[in-house]
Design a protein around this motif. Structure first.
Motif, PDB file in Angstrom:
ATOM      1  N   ARG A 109      95.084 -54.200  28.380  1.00 52.32           N
ATOM      2  CA  ARG A 109      96.886 -55.294  29.512  1.00 52.32           C
ATOM      3  C   ARG A 109      95.170 -56.209  30.667  1.00 52.32           C
ATOM      4  N   ALA A 143     100.038 -53.333  18.550  1.00 51.37           N
ATOM      5  CA  ALA A 143     100.065 -54.311  18.160  1.00 51.37           C
ATOM      6  C   ALA A 143     101.543 -55.279  18.138  1.00 51.37           C
ATOM      7  N   TYR A 144     102.793 -54.472  18.776  1.00 47.37           N
ATOM      8  CA  TYR A 144     103.415 -55.207  18.993  1.00 47.37           C
ATOM      9  C   TYR A 144     103.306 -56.126  20.373  1.00 47.37           C
ATOM     10  N   PRO A 145     103.052 -55.965  21.138  1.00 44.46           N
ATOM     11  CA  PRO A 145     101.855 -56.898  22.617  1.00 44.46           C
ATOM     12  C   PRO A 145     101.178 -57.498  21.590  1.00 44.46           C
ATOM     13  N   ASN A 146     100.564 -57.423  20.818  1.00 45.73           N
ATOM     14  CA  ASN A 146      99.401 -57.756  20.454  1.00 45.73           C
ATOM     15  C   ASN A 146      98.105 -58.121  21.618  1.00 45.73           C
ATOM     16  N   ASN A 179     101.029 -59.029  13.324  1.00 47.70           N
ATOM     17  CA  ASN A 179      99.767 -59.247  14.724  1.00 47.70           C
ATOM     18  C   ASN A 179      97.962 -58.175  14.035  1.00 47.70           C
ATOM     19  N   PHE A 217     116.144 -64.311  23.783  1.00 47.61           N
ATOM     20  CA  PHE A 217     114.747 -63.566  23.603  1.00 47.61           C
ATOM     21  C   PHE A 217     113.818 -64.439  23.260  1.00 47.61           C
ATOM     22  N   GLY A 250     110.861 -64.326  21.640  1.00 48.76           N
ATOM     23  CA  GLY A 250     110.357 -64.059  20.428  1.00 48.76           C
ATOM     24  C   GLY A 250     109.106 -62.498  20.368  1.00 48.76           C
ATOM     25  N   VAL A 251     108.978 -62.705  19.823  1.00 47.89           N
ATOM     26  CA  VAL A 251     108.295 -61.693  19.584  1.00 47.89           C
ATOM     27  C   VAL A 251     106.346 -61.402  19.224  1.00 47.89           C
ATOM     28  N   PRO A 252     105.647 -60.929  20.225  1.00 49.06           N
ATOM     29  CA  PRO A 252     104.301 -61.391  21.052  1.00 49.06           C
ATOM     30  C   PRO A 252     103.383 -61.735  19.671  1.00 49.06           C
ATOM     31  N   GLY A 253     102.564 -62.834  20.072  1.00 48.32           N
ATOM     32  CA  GLY A 253     102.010 -62.717  18.632  1.00 48.32           C
ATOM     33  C   GLY A 253     101.037 -63.950  18.490  1.00 48.32           C
ATOM     34  N   PRO A 254      99.935 -63.876  17.812  1.00 51.19           N
ATOM     35  CA  PRO A 254      98.726 -65.350  18.418  1.00 51.19           C
ATOM     36  C   PRO A 254      99.127 -66.681  18.231  1.00 51.19           C
ATOM     37  N   MET A 308     101.723 -66.315  22.828  1.00 46.47           N
ATOM     38  CA  MET A 308     101.416 -64.417  24.014  1.00 46.47           C
ATOM     39  C   MET A 308     101.557 -65.365  25.399  1.00 46.47           C
ATOM     40  N   ALA A 318     112.128 -54.501  26.774  1.00 50.01           N
ATOM     41  CA  ALA A 318     110.968 -54.229  26.099  1.00 50.01           C
ATOM     42  C   ALA A 318     110.198 -55.549  26.797  1.00 50.01           C
ATOM     43  N   GLU A 319     108.873 -55.541  26.720  1.00 46.02           N
ATOM     44  CA  GLU A 319     108.001 -56.440  27.490  1.00 46.02           C
ATOM     45  C   GLU A 319     108.361 -58.179  28.183  1.00 46.02           C
ATOM     46  N   HIS A 320     109.225 -58.517  27.472  1.00 44.67           N
ATOM     47  CA  HIS A 320     110.063 -59.570  27.701  1.00 44.67           C
ATOM     48  C   HIS A 320     111.181 -59.452  28.426  1.00 44.67           C
TER      49      HIS A 320
END
Lengths: 328, 307
Positions: free
Chosen positions: A65, A92-95, A129, B65, B67-71, B74, B134-136
């Protein structure tokens, strides 16, 4: 066949020189995972986390991070079975760009069932991910670090150590999500990964002599699994497809190929070579033979697909390479 | 000191937290009310006296929401932005006890970092104000729902900041029940080994967990001695005293060691009818026949919303 020694150790040292944000975390197995030289060269970038993999994984997430690129080094079995929740929720979840460098995959350990990562690919193929890479020779060990870096997210690597053959030209590096075509043919398609490729190559030459035309692909990216080369290969063959992996036959390469064939309506027989359950502790050569993950099993699978007796015996195959597995 | 917010009176943020969450519990029939009651003063102390945060960079209103983090995703709005953009001299605040999400949202609203009306989206399907953050989610650096991991992530962050020579500290708010997770102690031994004196664990020791009183489920005590044995400095304080929590966090000598601040609290503080439910307070449901007495407590409370 040229045998290379400690290729990851050398590659990582070279790579680290140009990437100061690369750090190594170990859970007391660094010296068994070819990072002893890294520790000596970059002590300030080498973090011993003790025999405590859960904390190591989440701690790495904190480092990532903040812009560091952690490479976790221990045995692959401890990087997925023991810490799956940490791998998923912390990384994995936060990629996050954390690389799980998993040594002694599958049966390549003398450590017995507790040390054998036999279902890592199956478990980890379900993790969003995450990319999964598996090396099959020294050339791929040299290339996998760059590919893992470029993914810029979580990566699990099935890594090989110590004496590893160079099967592929040094100037043909590993490509992400692209299988290597080792031979062309129309009768049977063989898809192998990791150490099984060396084993399969012992058989494919003899199969050709016996008049079976084999297309042999070496697969090194297990997730994502969207390589058009693989799809074209399973479509092309006349008799069927054989997969061969250092892993249980559920969830790994064989399952990925089955999914691909079903989704594209490739209606041909598939034979999956691999473990069908837990194994026990012994040498790699003994275990591969005992559990039928060897060249002879590949020839019998081809016999099944062709419906013809090929009368190939162990004597017809080139000698299996001796591998010293006394040291954990 | 969190320079950009000074409450109208000491305790105003804590009062606001309790009142808002009791209001949610009354409205929806239940909430993590006891956690609000136990941690209200700790959270006020952190946000108004202890943490050095930059101005909020978070969105003022709740959002769907993201969205889920991913490529491909971000750049989603981060919950950590409510604590300001990362800066070398600023503190970072991780919330491990993410069941306290409503507490954090209400605190952010109370100190002017989140629109109080965003609370209307709390636990509403499709929005970022989730019941377990969570992150968001506003105020959340990470996804903390699987207990024991956040303390390691926070310590890894503190380790990274030490390596980079940053002066800001890393705080991690935790419950006491989660200290039963083995990973917590893996983390404390590592934080001690790496001499992370920029790392402060703040524990809301309310003595309750899902199945009852912590002491009746799995032994934690002697907790302070445990932290010390694993390589941390430790202070204990009355978690309902904003002054005591502040002093414990800022004045305890812990050079060369991480600090654990055990804030002794009770999950019934400020809402006396909860005493009847002790120690089964993990998720408080208010039955129809109980509404009147909880409503009376709510009506007698001061404040609510921004203070």
């Amino acid at each position: 066949m040229k045998i290379e020694v400690n290729t990851h150790e050398k590659t990582l040292l070279r790579f680290a020189a140009d990437h100061p944000e690369l750090v190594v975390l170990s859970a007391d197995l660094g010296s068994s995972c070819e990072v002893k030289a890294f520790r000596a060269r970059y002590p300030e970038r080498y973090f011993t986390m003790g025999i405590a993999e859960q904390n190591m994984c989440s701690w790495a997430a904190g480092l990532a991070r903040e812009g560091y690129r952690p490479f976790l080094h221990t045995f692959s079995v401890f990087l997925y079975r023991r810490i799956l929740d940490q791998l998923e929720m912390s990384v994995a979840y936060p990629n996050l760009p954390v690389v799980f460098v998993g040594f002694v995959p599958g049966l390549t350990t003398p450590g017995g069932v507790s040390h054998q990562s036999i279902n890592d690919v199956g478990v980890l193929r379900t993790v969003p991910n995450l990319a999964i890479l598996e090396v099959g020779d020294a050339t791929e060990i040299e290339g996998v670090t760059q590919l893992a870096w470029d993914w810029n997210g979580p990566v699990f690597v099935r890594m090989l150590r110590k004496e590893v053959p160079r099967l592929f030209p040094a100037d043909r590096p590993m490509e992400f999500n692209r299988a290597r075509v080792l031979s062309e043919g129309e009768d049977v398609t063989v898809l192998s990964s990791g150490i099984c490729t060396e084993e399969a190559m012992r058989a494919t030459a003899v199969l050709r002599e016996k008049g079976v035309s084999v297309q042999h692909l070496h697969v090194s990216t297990l997730k994502p699994f969207t390589d058009p080369t693989v799809l074209a290969a399973v479509k092309r063959c006349r008799l069927g497809v054989v997969t061969m992996e250092n892993h249980v036959i559920t969830g790994g390469l064989g399952s990925a190929v089955a999914e691909l064939m079903a989704e594209h309506a490739v209606g041909k027989p598939l034979r999956r070579i691999g473990l069908s359950g837990y194994a026990h502790g012994a040498s790699r050569m003994y275990l591969m033979k005992k559990y039928g993950i060897d060249a002879l099993r590949l020839t019998s699978a081809v016999e099944e697909l062709s419906g013809k007796r090929l009368n190939i015996t162990e004597d017809d195959l080139s000698t299996a390479r001796f591998v010293d597995y006394l040291e954990v | 000191m969190n320079a950009d917010f000074v409450p109208s009176r000491p305790g105003a943020v804590a009062s606001s937290i309790r009142k808002q969450i009791l209001g949610i519990a009354l409205k929806s029939g239940g909430c993590y009310l006891a956690q609000a009651c136990s941690s209200a003063e700790i959270v006020e102390a952190l946000y108004t006296r202890i943490l050095k945060l930059g101005p909020s960079a978070g969105l003022w209103d709740a959002i769907p929401f993201p969205g889920v983090p991913g490529p491909e995703n971000m750049d989603y709005p981060r919950g950590s932005a409510y604590h300001g953009l990362p800066a070398a001299d600023k503190d970072r605040f991780f919330v491990s006890c993410c069941h306290y999400a409503s507490v954090i949202y209400c605190a952010l609203a109370a100190i002017g970092r989140l629109n109080p009306s965003a609370l209307e989206k709390f636990n509403v399907d499709g929005w970022n104000m989730e019941m377990i953050g969570a992150e968001h989610s506003p105020g959340f650096e990470n996804t903390a729902g699987s207990l024991g991991q956040t303390v390691s992530i926070a310590a890894g962050t503190a380790h990274a900041r030490r390596l980079k020579g940053e002066t800001g500290r890393v705080y991690c708010l935790m419950g006491d029940g989660e200290l039963q997770e083995g990973q917590t102690w893996e983390c404390v031994q590592a934080a001690g080994y790496y001499h992370l004196d920029n790392f402060i664990m703040v524990i809301d020791a309310n003595g309750q967990q899902v199945e009852g009183a912590v002491a009746d489920q799995m032994t934690l005590e002697p907790l302070a001695e445990r932290f010390q044995a694993f390589g941390a400095a430790c202070a204990e304080c009355d978690g309902h005293s904003i002054d005591a929590v502040t002093r414990a966090c800022l004045e305890t000598e812990h050079s060369g060691k991480p600090l654990a601040v055990i804030c002794r609290t009770r999950g019934t503080t400020g809402v006396p009818p909860l005493e009847k439910k002790w120690p089964y307070l993990h998720f408080v449901r208010i039955a129809p026949e109980e509404r009147a007495e909880f409503q009376a407590v709510f009506d007698a409370m001061e404040g609510g919303g921004a203070v």
